[in-house]
Enzyme design. Structure first.
Site, PDB file in Angstrom:
ATOM      1  CG  ASP A 200     -24.975 -40.971 -16.848  1.00 53.76           C
ATOM      2  OD1 ASP A 200     -24.131 -41.859 -16.595  1.00 53.76           O
ATOM      3  OD2 ASP A 200     -25.066 -39.920 -16.198  1.00 53.76           O
ATOM      4  CG  HIS A 201     -20.521 -44.667 -19.341  1.00 55.55           C
ATOM      5  ND1 HIS A 201     -20.093 -43.381 -19.239  1.00 55.55           N
ATOM      6  CD2 HIS A 201     -19.629 -45.402 -18.630  1.00 55.55           C
ATOM      7  CE1 HIS A 201     -18.992 -43.329 -18.518  1.00 55.55           C
ATOM      8  NE2 HIS A 201     -18.681 -44.545 -18.123  1.00 55.55           N
ATOM      9  CG  HIS A 263     -20.987 -40.278 -15.064  1.00 47.56           C
ATOM     10  ND1 HIS A 263     -21.786 -40.583 -16.129  1.00 47.56           N
ATOM     11  CD2 HIS A 263     -19.763 -39.984 -15.587  1.00 47.56           C
ATOM     12  CE1 HIS A 263     -21.074 -40.480 -17.254  1.00 47.56           C
ATOM     13  NE2 HIS A 263     -19.855 -40.110 -16.941  1.00 47.56           N
TER      14      HIS A 263
HETATM   15  P1  NDP Z   1     -13.512 -38.260 -31.186  1.00 47.37           P
HETATM   16  O1  NDP Z   1     -12.778 -37.000 -30.874  1.00 47.37           O
HETATM   17  O2  NDP Z   1     -12.747 -39.505 -31.426  1.00 47.37           O
HETATM   18  O3  NDP Z   1     -14.436 -37.904 -32.447  1.00 47.37           O
HETATM   19  C1  NDP Z   1     -15.303 -38.839 -33.065  1.00 47.37           C
HETATM   20  C2  NDP Z   1     -15.348 -38.553 -34.554  1.00 47.37           C
HETATM   21  O4  NDP Z   1     -15.996 -37.319 -34.776  1.00 47.37           O
HETATM   22  C3  NDP Z   1     -13.990 -38.421 -35.190  1.00 47.37           C
HETATM   23  O5  NDP Z   1     -13.475 -39.680 -35.546  1.00 47.37           O
HETATM   24  C4  NDP Z   1     -14.263 -37.550 -36.383  1.00 47.37           C
HETATM   25  O6  NDP Z   1     -14.752 -38.362 -37.436  1.00 47.37           O
HETATM   26  C5  NDP Z   1     -15.384 -36.667 -35.886  1.00 47.37           C
HETATM   27  N1  NDP Z   1     -14.861 -35.373 -35.403  1.00 47.37           N
HETATM   28  C6  NDP Z   1     -13.832 -35.160 -34.545  1.00 47.37           C
HETATM   29  N2  NDP Z   1     -13.666 -33.849 -34.332  1.00 47.37           N
HETATM   30  C7  NDP Z   1     -14.579 -33.213 -35.070  1.00 47.37           C
HETATM   31  C8  NDP Z   1     -14.915 -31.852 -35.258  1.00 47.37           C
HETATM   32  N3  NDP Z   1     -14.247 -30.879 -34.647  1.00 47.37           N
HETATM   33  N4  NDP Z   1     -15.934 -31.573 -36.087  1.00 47.37           N
HETATM   34  C9  NDP Z   1     -16.607 -32.536 -36.689  1.00 47.37           C
HETATM   35  N5  NDP Z   1     -16.327 -33.849 -36.539  1.00 47.37           N
HETATM   36  C10 NDP Z   1     -15.344 -34.179 -35.744  1.00 47.37           C
HETATM   37  O7  NDP Z   1     -14.599 -38.462 -30.051  1.00 47.37           O
HETATM   38  P2  NDP Z   1     -14.897 -39.733 -29.163  1.00 47.37           P
HETATM   39  O8  NDP Z   1     -15.145 -40.894 -30.046  1.00 47.37           O
HETATM   40  O9  NDP Z   1     -13.894 -39.834 -28.099  1.00 47.37           O
HETATM   41  O10 NDP Z   1     -16.256 -39.275 -28.444  1.00 47.37           O
HETATM   42  C11 NDP Z   1     -17.465 -39.166 -29.137  1.00 47.37           C
HETATM   43  C12 NDP Z   1     -18.543 -38.644 -28.200  1.00 47.37           C
HETATM   44  O11 NDP Z   1     -18.677 -39.552 -27.116  1.00 47.37           O
HETATM   45  C13 NDP Z   1     -18.216 -37.292 -27.588  1.00 47.37           C
HETATM   46  O12 NDP Z   1     -19.409 -36.581 -27.430  1.00 47.37           O
HETATM   47  C14 NDP Z   1     -17.642 -37.663 -26.219  1.00 47.37           C
HETATM   48  O13 NDP Z   1     -17.855 -36.631 -25.277  1.00 47.37           O
HETATM   49  C15 NDP Z   1     -18.469 -38.893 -25.872  1.00 47.37           C
HETATM   50  N6  NDP Z   1     -17.792 -39.797 -24.949  1.00 47.37           N
HETATM   51  C16 NDP Z   1     -16.604 -40.369 -25.280  1.00 47.37           C
HETATM   52  C17 NDP Z   1     -15.985 -41.245 -24.413  1.00 47.37           C
HETATM   53  C18 NDP Z   1     -14.713 -41.914 -24.790  1.00 47.37           C
HETATM   54  O14 NDP Z   1     -14.280 -42.741 -23.991  1.00 47.37           O
HETATM   55  N7  NDP Z   1     -14.119 -41.626 -25.940  1.00 47.37           N
HETATM   56  C19 NDP Z   1     -16.567 -41.581 -23.095  1.00 47.37           C
HETATM   57  C20 NDP Z   1     -17.853 -40.946 -22.855  1.00 47.37           C
HETATM   58  C21 NDP Z   1     -18.413 -40.101 -23.758  1.00 47.37           C
HETATM   59  P3  NDP Z   1     -14.633 -37.935 -38.985  1.00 47.37           P
HETATM   60  O15 NDP Z   1     -13.445 -37.048 -39.113  1.00 47.37           O
HETATM   61  O16 NDP Z   1     -14.505 -39.238 -39.705  1.00 47.37           O
HETATM   62  O17 NDP Z   1     -15.910 -37.251 -39.293  1.00 47.37           O
HETATM   63  C1  BG6 Z   2     -16.572 -40.250 -18.769  1.00 49.17           C
HETATM   64  C2  BG6 Z   2     -15.718 -39.059 -18.470  1.00 49.17           C
HETATM   65  O1  BG6 Z   2     -17.917 -39.862 -18.882  1.00 49.17           O
HETATM   66  O2  BG6 Z   2     -16.477 -41.182 -17.699  1.00 49.17           O
HETATM   67  C3  BG6 Z   2     -14.275 -39.482 -18.239  1.00 49.17           C
HETATM   68  O3  BG6 Z   2     -15.763 -38.168 -19.572  1.00 49.17           O
HETATM   69  C4  BG6 Z   2     -14.194 -40.544 -17.184  1.00 49.17           C
HETATM   70  O4  BG6 Z   2     -13.491 -38.357 -17.846  1.00 49.17           O
HETATM   71  C5  BG6 Z   2     -15.156 -41.670 -17.506  1.00 49.17           C
HETATM   72  O5  BG6 Z   2     -12.860 -41.026 -17.139  1.00 49.17           O
HETATM   73  C6  BG6 Z   2     -15.205 -42.658 -16.359  1.00 49.17           C
HETATM   74  O6  BG6 Z   2     -15.982 -43.755 -16.727  1.00 49.17           O
HETATM   75  P1  BG6 Z   2     -15.775 -45.168 -16.024  1.00 49.17           P
HETATM   76  O7  BG6 Z   2     -16.835 -46.017 -16.616  1.00 49.17           O
HETATM   77  O8  BG6 Z   2     -14.381 -45.605 -16.364  1.00 49.17           O
HETATM   78  O9  BG6 Z   2     -15.926 -44.923 -14.556  1.00 49.17           O
END
Ligand code: NDP
Ligand code: BG6
Length: 513
Positions: A200-201, A263
């Protein structure tokens, strides 16, 4: 000063924290989170000399990519997203240790290749490596990754030794109580709880950690921190951003799942929990769970309802018109997904009985701000006024979690002059003024803590389940209600009227953070 003295990573083991030789494996390494947060976090740890001398990063994903391409992706991410500039000498050390393995998340043979790769690295350095698996993929593939780690023998590597494997799992951790329990079972069928780091960041934010220091390192607060002195508590987690390009995810989530269950409830737990016996991870997590268990089931119906939900309408933010949620890209026509949620929590224990905790979180609100405000009871009477009608301001202690991190206290003061007239004044402490502004990002702290095996700032399985236990009836009620009871608020405002009503029922109102 020679480089190796300024940057121990270039030289050897960190003097500060002492993580064992480690390979971090990121699943979903081509993704947004890896680029924006994880790679920059690892780079900044390297810059501060906090990585072990024998450190490797392996990106894992479905897309085939040579090491060089992943190294390029990584350096581009550092240049774009790191809080500190890229230093060529640090990157020159990190780059050859940045590798890539391609394969499916449900492809056992690819996990065998990964295991072989790690074994090769161990042979190369002549010692065991701790493997820290960071699952940064969409949740649909959490389970196959966990199962394949187990089947390839990667979860049980060096079990019981400082170099035993660990796994960090990203949010969302389930979407209700049943799915969170299933995911916990999945994890604990392969890993021991001590190997699991549920992220939980918000817990990695400096100011959230400081909340513990403020509460338990200052003797003046504890005597006041209870029902005898506190009138109520308000926690606001407001965002200016809307759904952005994430409607695909957000439509399945909504504010309660996305921000409140994790959060915001963590902020409640840290604010209200009893003093832990030590800073030990289990001691703190035991207190948080105890507190979450003391929160009463919420009332969902009628005038006494403890919940409010709403969606943003068209409005103005930063002087510019912004579209309402239903007009955002990829949002389902007629969607009932809430972009704002507010709850009134009752905590049934000796410390907090009768003290409402009001929490709210929403997108497209007036300003990005996260604040915890402790509103104290008013001083009895007012000897400074002719009539009881003139009340003194209630003292309020506010923790500004972000941005503009700090703490403030509202006190009553005498207005200079020959008459005795009072005015509320604000005593302010700003982190940036005292400590400077370049503080570590949450992910730096969290990746480092997982590397050294400190789970204090991660969520334990029972904690997440208790939080889901409180939220799931609300989600079910809202699903049944469909649009009934779904309020709206103007984008750029402080939220809907129904959230004001939650407080007004007790004669309270939201403070503007
Ligand atoms: P992405 O949608 O960018 O996916 C990450 C990677 O997973 C992709 O580059 C792809 O890599 C693979 N992927 C994407 N979709 C699928 C699919 N349907 N099935 C299998 N593989 C898939 O996600 P994020 O990087 O944004 O987020 C990653 C995790 O972190 C999630 O659980 C998200 O909820 C969590 N998170 C993200 C935040 C953010 O700011 N982005 C903030 C807080 C939490 P490849 O095709 O190379 O396998
Ligand atoms: C993520 C949520 O966990 O926290 C986003 O998925 C949200 O919707 C984000 O924007 C907020 O994080 P921060 O650190 O910018 O307050």
């Amino acid at each position: 000063m020679p480089d190796h003295e300024r940057h121990p990573f270039l030289h050897g083991l960190s003097k500060h924290r002492g993580a064992p030789p480690t390979v971090v494996v990121i699943f979903g390494a081509s993704g947004d989170l890896t680029a924006r947060k994880l790679t920059p976090a690892i780079y900044n740890l390297a810059l501060d000399g906090l990585l072990p001398a024998d450190f490797f990063l392996i990106g894992y994903g479905r897309k085939p990519m040579p090491d060089a391409e992943f190294q390029q992706l990584s350096v581009d991410a550092i240049k774009e997203f790191s809080r500190r500039e890229l230093r060529d000498d640090v990157w020159a050390r990190l780059a050859p240790r940045t590798l890539y393995v391609s394969g499916g998340y449900d492809e056992p043979a690819a996990f065998t290749r990964l295991a072989q790769k790690i074994a090769e690295l161990e042979k190369q350095i002549g010692q065991d490596l701790q493997a820290l698996f960071y699952i940064s993929t969409p949740p649909s593939v959490f389970a196959p990754i966990i199962q394949n780690l187990g089947a390839a023998g990667l979860a049980a590597r060096h079990l019981g030794k400082p170099t035993q494997s660990k796994v960090i799992i990203e949010k969302p951790f389930g979407r209700d109580l049943a799915s969170a329990k299933a995911l916990n079972q999945e994890l604990t069928s392969v890993f021991e709880e001590s190997q699991v780091f549920r992220i939980d960041h918000y817990l990695g934010k400096e100011t959230v950690q400081d909340l513990l220091v403020q509460r338990f390192a200052n003797a003046i607060f504890e005597p006041l921190w209870n029902r005898n002195f506190v009138d109520h508590v308000q926690i606001t987690v407001a965002e200016e951003v809307g759904v952005e390009a994430r409607a695909g995810y957000y439509e399945q989530s909504g504010a309660l799942r996305d921000m409140i269950q994790n959060h915001t409830m963590q902020l409640v737990a840290l604010t209200a929990m009893e003093p832990p016996v030590s800073l030990d991870a289990e001691a703190i997590r035991d207190e948080k769970v105890k507190l979450l268990r003391a929160i009463q089931p919420l009332r969902l119906d009628g005038a006494a309802s403890d919940v409010a939900r709403a969606q943003y309408d068209d409005g103005i933010l930063g002087g510019k018109p912004v579209p309402g949620y239903l007009r955002e890209k990829d949002v389902t026509p007629g969607s009932t997904t809430e972009t704002f949620a507010a709850l009134r929590l009752s905590i049934n224990n000796w410390r907090w009985h009768g003290v409402p905790f009001y929490i709210r979180s929403g997108k497209r609100m007036a300003r990005r701000v996260t604040e915890i405000a402790i509103r104290f009871k008013r001083a009895p009477g007012n000897i400074f006024a002719d009539s009881d009608r003139f009340q003194l301001a209630a003292n309020t202690l506010a923790f500004q979690i972000q941005p503009d991190e700090g703490m403030s206290m509202i006190l009553n003061a005498k207005i200079p002059g020959l008459e005795t007239r009072t005015q509320p004044v604000k005593m302010n402490f700003k982190y940036a003024t005292t400590f400077g502004s370049n503080t570590p990002e949450a992910y730096e702290r969290l990746v480092l803590d997982a590397m050294i095996g400190d789970g204090t700032l991660f969520i334990r399985g029972d904690e997440t389940e208790r939080s889901w236990e409180l939220m799931t009836p609300i989600l079910e009620h809202w699903r049944e209600q469909k649009r009934a009871g779904l309020d709206s608020y103007t984008a750029g405002s402080w939220g809907p009227k129904s959230a004001d009503a939650l407080l007004a029922a007790n004669g309270h109102s939201w403070r503007e953070p």
